[in-house]
Design an enzyme around this catalytic site. Structure first.
Site, mmCIF file in Angstrom:
data_model
loop_
_atom_site.group_PDB
_atom_site.id
_atom_site.type_symbol
_atom_site.label_atom_id
_atom_site.label_comp_id
_atom_site.label_asym_id
_atom_site.label_seq_id
_atom_site.Cartn_x
_atom_site.Cartn_y
_atom_site.Cartn_z
ATOM 1 N N GLU A 164 0.803 -1.236 0.000
ATOM 2 C CA GLU A 164 0.000 0.000 0.000
ATOM 3 C C GLU A 164 0.837 1.288 0.000
ATOM 4 O O GLU A 164 0.338 2.356 0.294
ATOM 5 C CB GLU A 164 -1.003 0.077 1.169
ATOM 6 C CG GLU A 164 -1.637 -1.205 1.653
ATOM 7 C CD GLU A 164 -2.410 -1.981 0.602
ATOM 8 O OE1 GLU A 164 -1.873 -3.028 0.177
ATOM 9 O OE2 GLU A 164 -3.501 -1.577 0.207
ATOM 10 N N TYR A 166 3.481 1.906 2.021
ATOM 11 C CA TYR A 166 4.083 2.234 3.322
ATOM 12 C C TYR A 166 5.601 1.983 3.282
ATOM 13 O O TYR A 166 6.146 1.587 2.248
ATOM 14 C CB TYR A 166 3.402 1.423 4.433
ATOM 15 C CG TYR A 166 1.978 1.880 4.718
ATOM 16 C CD1 TYR A 166 1.722 3.159 5.208
ATOM 17 C CD2 TYR A 166 0.895 1.039 4.480
ATOM 18 C CE1 TYR A 166 0.419 3.584 5.465
ATOM 19 C CE2 TYR A 166 -0.413 1.462 4.736
ATOM 20 C CZ TYR A 166 -0.642 2.732 5.225
ATOM 21 O OH TYR A 166 -1.923 3.154 5.470
ATOM 22 N N ARG A 214 2.592 -8.986 3.917
ATOM 23 C CA ARG A 214 1.669 -8.399 2.922
ATOM 24 C C ARG A 214 2.513 -7.801 1.816
ATOM 25 O O ARG A 214 3.149 -6.753 1.979
ATOM 26 C CB ARG A 214 0.795 -7.344 3.606
ATOM 27 C CG ARG A 214 -0.252 -6.770 2.692
ATOM 28 C CD ARG A 214 -1.641 -7.080 3.198
ATOM 29 N NE ARG A 214 -2.637 -6.579 2.269
ATOM 30 C CZ ARG A 214 -3.538 -5.665 2.582
ATOM 31 N NH1 ARG A 214 -3.573 -5.160 3.797
ATOM 32 N NH2 ARG A 214 -4.422 -5.263 1.695
ATOM 33 N N HIS A 252 -1.459 3.873 -1.696
ATOM 34 C CA HIS A 252 -2.518 4.838 -1.373
ATOM 35 C C HIS A 252 -2.531 6.010 -2.357
ATOM 36 O O HIS A 252 -3.552 6.639 -2.557
ATOM 37 C CB HIS A 252 -2.369 5.365 0.055
ATOM 38 C CG HIS A 252 -2.806 4.355 1.088
ATOM 39 N ND1 HIS A 252 -3.947 3.617 0.955
ATOM 40 C CD2 HIS A 252 -2.249 3.972 2.257
ATOM 41 C CE1 HIS A 252 -4.081 2.810 2.007
ATOM 42 N NE2 HIS A 252 -3.057 3.008 2.801
ATOM 43 N N GLN A 339 -18.246 4.669 3.671
ATOM 44 C CA GLN A 339 -18.761 5.858 4.347
ATOM 45 C C GLN A 339 -18.556 5.885 5.858
ATOM 46 O O GLN A 339 -18.313 6.936 6.428
ATOM 47 C CB GLN A 339 -20.252 6.011 4.036
ATOM 48 C CG GLN A 339 -20.507 6.485 2.633
ATOM 49 C CD GLN A 339 -21.985 6.519 2.285
ATOM 50 O OE1 GLN A 339 -22.382 5.954 1.283
ATOM 51 N NE2 GLN A 339 -22.789 7.158 3.079
HETATM 52 P P1 FAD Z 1 -36.225 6.592 1.981
HETATM 53 O O1 FAD Z 1 -35.177 5.740 1.429
HETATM 54 O O2 FAD Z 1 -36.640 7.773 1.203
HETATM 55 O O3 FAD Z 1 -37.497 5.674 2.280
HETATM 56 C C1 FAD Z 1 -38.736 6.171 2.681
HETATM 57 C C2 FAD Z 1 -39.812 5.185 2.309
HETATM 58 O O4 FAD Z 1 -41.034 5.567 2.898
HETATM 59 C C3 FAD Z 1 -40.082 5.124 0.809
HETATM 60 O O5 FAD Z 1 -39.962 3.779 0.360
HETATM 61 C C4 FAD Z 1 -41.488 5.651 0.659
HETATM 62 O O6 FAD Z 1 -42.198 5.031 -0.396
HETATM 63 C C5 FAD Z 1 -42.092 5.291 2.003
HETATM 64 N N1 FAD Z 1 -43.255 6.110 2.403
HETATM 65 C C6 FAD Z 1 -43.356 7.461 2.441
HETATM 66 N N2 FAD Z 1 -44.569 7.825 2.921
HETATM 67 C C7 FAD Z 1 -45.240 6.695 3.198
HETATM 68 C C8 FAD Z 1 -46.538 6.410 3.749
HETATM 69 N N3 FAD Z 1 -47.386 7.364 4.133
HETATM 70 N N4 FAD Z 1 -46.901 5.113 3.897
HETATM 71 C C9 FAD Z 1 -46.083 4.108 3.549
HETATM 72 N N5 FAD Z 1 -44.845 4.328 3.034
HETATM 73 C C10 FAD Z 1 -44.421 5.593 2.873
HETATM 74 N N6 FAD Z 1 -26.937 7.151 0.676
HETATM 75 C C11 FAD Z 1 -25.776 6.700 1.105
HETATM 76 O O7 FAD Z 1 -25.539 6.667 2.304
HETATM 77 N N7 FAD Z 1 -24.814 6.261 0.220
HETATM 78 C C12 FAD Z 1 -25.013 6.263 -1.103
HETATM 79 O O8 FAD Z 1 -24.139 5.873 -1.870
HETATM 80 C C13 FAD Z 1 -26.256 6.729 -1.584
HETATM 81 N N8 FAD Z 1 -26.502 6.758 -2.910
HETATM 82 C C14 FAD Z 1 -27.709 7.214 -3.334
HETATM 83 C C15 FAD Z 1 -27.952 7.253 -4.703
HETATM 84 C C16 FAD Z 1 -29.174 7.708 -5.179
HETATM 85 C C17 FAD Z 1 -29.404 7.759 -6.639
HETATM 86 C C18 FAD Z 1 -30.177 8.129 -4.257
HETATM 87 C C19 FAD Z 1 -31.501 8.617 -4.756
HETATM 88 C C20 FAD Z 1 -29.928 8.107 -2.898
HETATM 89 C C21 FAD Z 1 -28.700 7.666 -2.429
HETATM 90 N N9 FAD Z 1 -28.395 7.655 -1.075
HETATM 91 C C22 FAD Z 1 -27.207 7.173 -0.640
HETATM 92 C C23 FAD Z 1 -29.324 8.235 -0.093
HETATM 93 C C24 FAD Z 1 -30.017 7.163 0.716
HETATM 94 O O9 FAD Z 1 -30.609 6.235 -0.132
HETATM 95 C C25 FAD Z 1 -31.033 7.840 1.621
HETATM 96 O O10 FAD Z 1 -30.355 8.686 2.501
HETATM 97 C C26 FAD Z 1 -31.806 6.820 2.435
HETATM 98 O O11 FAD Z 1 -32.512 5.979 1.563
HETATM 99 C C27 FAD Z 1 -32.784 7.497 3.373
HETATM 100 O O12 FAD Z 1 -33.478 6.479 4.027
HETATM 101 P P2 FAD Z 1 -34.933 6.675 4.606
HETATM 102 O O13 FAD Z 1 -35.351 5.330 5.043
HETATM 103 O O14 FAD Z 1 -34.923 7.775 5.587
HETATM 104 O O15 FAD Z 1 -35.837 7.188 3.393
HETATM 105 FE FE1 SF4 Z 2 -17.488 0.140 5.234
HETATM 106 FE FE2 SF4 Z 2 -19.808 -0.862 6.042
HETATM 107 FE FE3 SF4 Z 2 -19.683 0.555 3.778
HETATM 108 FE FE4 SF4 Z 2 -18.626 -1.908 3.960
HETATM 109 S S1 SF4 Z 2 -20.778 -1.344 4.108
HETATM 110 S S2 SF4 Z 2 -17.658 -0.143 3.064
HETATM 111 S S3 SF4 Z 2 -17.840 -1.897 6.025
HETATM 112 S S4 SF4 Z 2 -19.272 1.303 5.837
#
Ligand code: FAD
Ligand code: SF4
Length: 673
Positions: A164, A166, A214, A252, A339
């Site tokens: 890596e 190092y 490694r 890295h 993340q």
């Molecule tokens: P949501 O995922 O929005 O889920 C809410 C759910 O509630 C939905 O399924 C909806 O249909 C349901 N709902 C709403 N109202 C009602 C109701 N009245 N009755 C029944 N059901 C209902 N995050 C990351 O950490 N890493 C990533 O790489 C990442 N990539 C992403 C890429 C894309 C393209 C997108 C769009 C998002 C990404 N995210 C990522 C963000 C992540 O997906 C969201 O932060 C996360 O899904 C939020 O979770 P949540 O459960 O709060 O809401």
């Molecule tokens: Fe790291 Fe968990 Fe994401 Fe895997 S899923 S890369 S262990 S934060």
């Protein structure tokens, strides 16, 4: 099932129960007060989960070798005794554990850093001091002492970090070693440093102690080792007493992603395979192996004798146990997002896991069976709702999960269609299994109302309703050309050849990546050869370091990624993955435009000001990725009616929302309901 993976590995003086190594991870646990005790619980849980051999995070053999100002060292008997809490806990669970010795060399993020030559690393602002010849000998002695102390602490062995980029790696190649004394010049001189370390270590620890080395098998930097040199060193390491050789891929400072989610599964196993048959000691392969079927395939194809997985053990400590018991569907799979693990480590925060908030918090976050069973409604089956519902049900509550859409997953259903994020589907599969296992009562296509919830006699109501895309307020925002990210990623709206994306946060970047691929070609993340071509890895190893010109697949669209503010695009992306997203879009020739004022959309196109100058982008579509608003319309009516309401994930706040926070909040709530 998993015949090779689960077969023992005989090392002569000891036997590993299976072919799974939990690779070294710097969790920052060792650096916090009471951290060794917490690390003991962390490792013991993985040992109980039946992993064959654990390697600790890197520990420095001396002060100069520390990765940061307060990084862990092992230099005294007193420190060694403190480590016994770890080894005892692991051994009690029937596990084995090695301590990794890591000297950071010029990667040390502090003022006392040293290196073979005074050459600053491109990823560090500090310049290393050149070690004198005597200091090189002393450093070798420090490695051997550290190994002897690890033996005193009852570790089963050590891993010498030789990859890596190092210190050891820095001695091996001319890129970083420009010395003219006995440690520089000819290859024989440059590899004398690692060989002396192993020799002196073996002398101190005797025969019955595991020494893993490694070895950097693919440097991925210009001026890196040639293939012949790698093989030569592997053979020499065997001769001086190494027990097992582990694979290191990429320095890295390399510009090729080696562990991000864009890397195909087991994408670098072909490198280890090239050494198979060249040495008579076991070889371990590594990088982006995250499930037992992937690991088994790698072994069946003769790529290695053993596999290393690191982050997958943050995601699920029972990965091996579930494989043994034929419960792979129940594995909470690492999606390689970085993340909560690597990003945290680099930000000097405690490491954890996006899909498993308990990782490195085993002593404080637990899901004990409840002795007061409740009836709980969880509204929304995105990451937050899924985590909360399944953990509450696991604890013994009666859980009703309502989802408005036809499927569970929430926004992860959009994330999983982004090229390079295909793995996110695993999280949905995992929760689907947990829903069945723990008897969550799931209602799909059910947009639940406040009235219905009130009538349901629930003890607790969890609103995990997520977010809705933020609307924009410029003229023509209702024009047919204007669509939002959910239209494209969830409702499959066709997008034309020329497109502008409004907003360059995480979703804007993902949208650009999505639109820069066509449906005819497989995503490079799904094909090892396409991936290596795209990122410039020479699989024929034609020159040292094995880098070549990247040959990305051209984008089928002309894409403009727009943002209102000035400065770099994607500055808020993950610390360890942001550069990958930026480099990928650059290869796809996506136009990055900053300081944009949005004026109007009409049949002609998108009228904008860039730095105050008017421009018209003659685009077919304008895709809005301009943030999100919380969806919590049920809250007021329920609270007014005196219901116990809890908000988690996007419903609680859309600001800087990600799945890490959503699952973290859900887990903490589930532990206390
Ligand atoms: P949501 O995922 O929005 O889920 C809410 C759910 O509630 C939905 O399924 C909806 O249909 C349901 N709902 C709403 N109202 C009602 C109701 N009245 N009755 C029944 N059901 C209902 N995050 C990351 O950490 N890493 C990533 O790489 C990442 N990539 C992403 C890429 C894309 C393209 C997108 C769009 C998002 C990404 N995210 C990522 C963000 C992540 O997906 C969201 O932060 C996360 O899904 C939020 O979770 P949540 O459960 O709060 O809401
Ligand atoms: Fe790291 Fe968990 Fe994401 Fe895997 S899923 S890369 S262990 S934060």
């Amino acid at each position: 099932m998993y015949e090779k993976l689960l077969s023992p590995l005989d090392l002569g003086f000891t036997t590993l129960k299976n072919r799974v190594l939990m690779g070294s991870m710097h969790t920052n646990l060792e650096e916090i007060p009471g951290g060794l005790e917490r690390a003991a619980v962390f490792y013991a849980e993985r040992a109980r989960g039946q992993v064959g051999l654990i390697v600790t995070g890197g520990i420095a053999p001396n002060l100069a070798g520390c990765v940061g100002p307060h990084a862990a060292m092992l230099t005294t008997e007193e420190e060694a005794l403190k480590h016994r809490v770890i080894t005892e806990a692991v051994h009690k669970e029937g596990g084995k554990i090695c301590l990794q010795i890591l000297h950071s060399g010029r990667y040390g993020y502090h003022k006392n850093l040293v290196g073979p030559s005074p050459l600053r690393a491109p990823i560090n602002r500090f310049v290393p001091k050149e070690l004198s010849s005597e200091e090189v000998w002393q450093t070798i002695e420090d490695y051997a002492n550290c190994a002897a102390l690890a033996q005193k602490a009852a570790y089963d062995g050590i891993e010498i970090m030789g990859s890596e980029g190092y210190l050891i790696n820095q001695f091996i190649v001319t890129r970083t070693n420009q010395r003219t004394d006995e440690w520089g010049g000819e290859y024989e001189n440059r590899i004398k440093f690692p060989l002396e370390i192993v020799k002196k270590t073996r002398e101190k620890v005797g025969d019955d102690f595991i020494i893993i080395f490694r070895l950097s098998m693919l440097d991925l930097v210009e001026g890196g080792s040639t293939w012949e040199e790698v093989v030569y060193l592997a053979k020499a390491l065997e001769k001086v007493g190494v027990t097992i050789i582990n694979t290191g891929i990429g320095w890295h400072e390399a510009r090729v992603p080696t562990i991000g989610t864009v890397v195909p599964k087991a994408g670098f196993a072909w490198v280890t395979k090239r050494i198979m048959g060249e040495v008579n000691i076991p070889l371990i392969t590594t990088n982006r192996i995250n499930m037992p079927d992937v690991a088994e395939q790698v072994l069946q194809e003769g790529c290695a004798d053993m596999v290393s997985m690191a982050r997958p053990f943050l995601a699920d400590p029972e990965l091996v146990l579930k494989a043994i018991e034929n419960r792979a569907e129940e594995i909470n799979t690492c999606i390689a997002c970085n993340q909560a693990c690597l990003d945290h480590t680099f930000e000097m925060k405690l490491c954890s896991c996006l899909v498993n908030a308990r990782a490195c918090h085993e002593t404080e976050l637990n899901f004990h069976p409840t002795n007061a069973k409740k009836k709980i409604a969880v509204v929304g089956a995105g990451p937050a709702g899924l985590a909360c519902a399944t953990l509450c049900a696991e604890r013994g509550h009666e859980v009703h999960l309502f989802e408005a859409e036809k499927e569970i997953g929430g926004q992860f259903n959009m994330a999983k269609v982004i090229p390079g994020k295909e793995e996110y589907a695993h999280t949905i599969r995992y929760y689907s299994t947990m829903i069945k296992k723990h008897g969550v009562q799931l209602s799909l296509n059910h947009r639940v109302s406040a009235e219905e919830l009130k009538a349901g006699n629930f003890d607790e109501i969890v609103l995990a309703t997520g977010v809705t895309p933020r609307k924009v307020a410029f003229e023509g925002s209702d024009h047919a050309k204007v669509i939002d990210y959910a239209d494209v990623l969830y409702r499959n709206k066709e997008v034309g050849q020329k497109v502008a994306i409004v907003g360059s946060g995480g979703i804007g970047f993902d949208m650009a990546e999505y639109l820069a691929h066509d449906n005819e070609h497989e995503s490079p993340s799904m094909s090892v050869s396409a991936y290596m071509k795209e990122w410039g890895v020479d699989m024929t190893y034609g020159q040292g370091g094995a880098t070549t010109m990247p040959k990305p697949m051209p984008s089928p669209r002309e894409i403009y990624l727009l943002k209102r503010s000035g400065g770099k695009h994607g500055a808020g992306l993950g610390k360890t993955t942001g550069w990958i997203h930026r480099a990928s879009l650059k290869m796809k020739q996506v136009h990055h435009v900053s300081n944009v004022t949005y004026q109007k959309v009409d049949d002609e196109g998108f009228h904008i000001l860039v730095n105050g100058e008017p421009q018209v982008l003659h685009v077919d579509h304008v895709v809005i990725c301009a943030g999100q608003e919380p969806l919590r319309e049920l809250q007021a009516a329920l609270e007014t009616a005196g219901q116990n309401v809890h908000l988690i994930g996007g419903a609680e706040s859309a600001d800087k929302l990600d799945a890490k926070r959503a699952i973290y909040q859900a887990s903490h709530l589930a532990a206390k309901l």
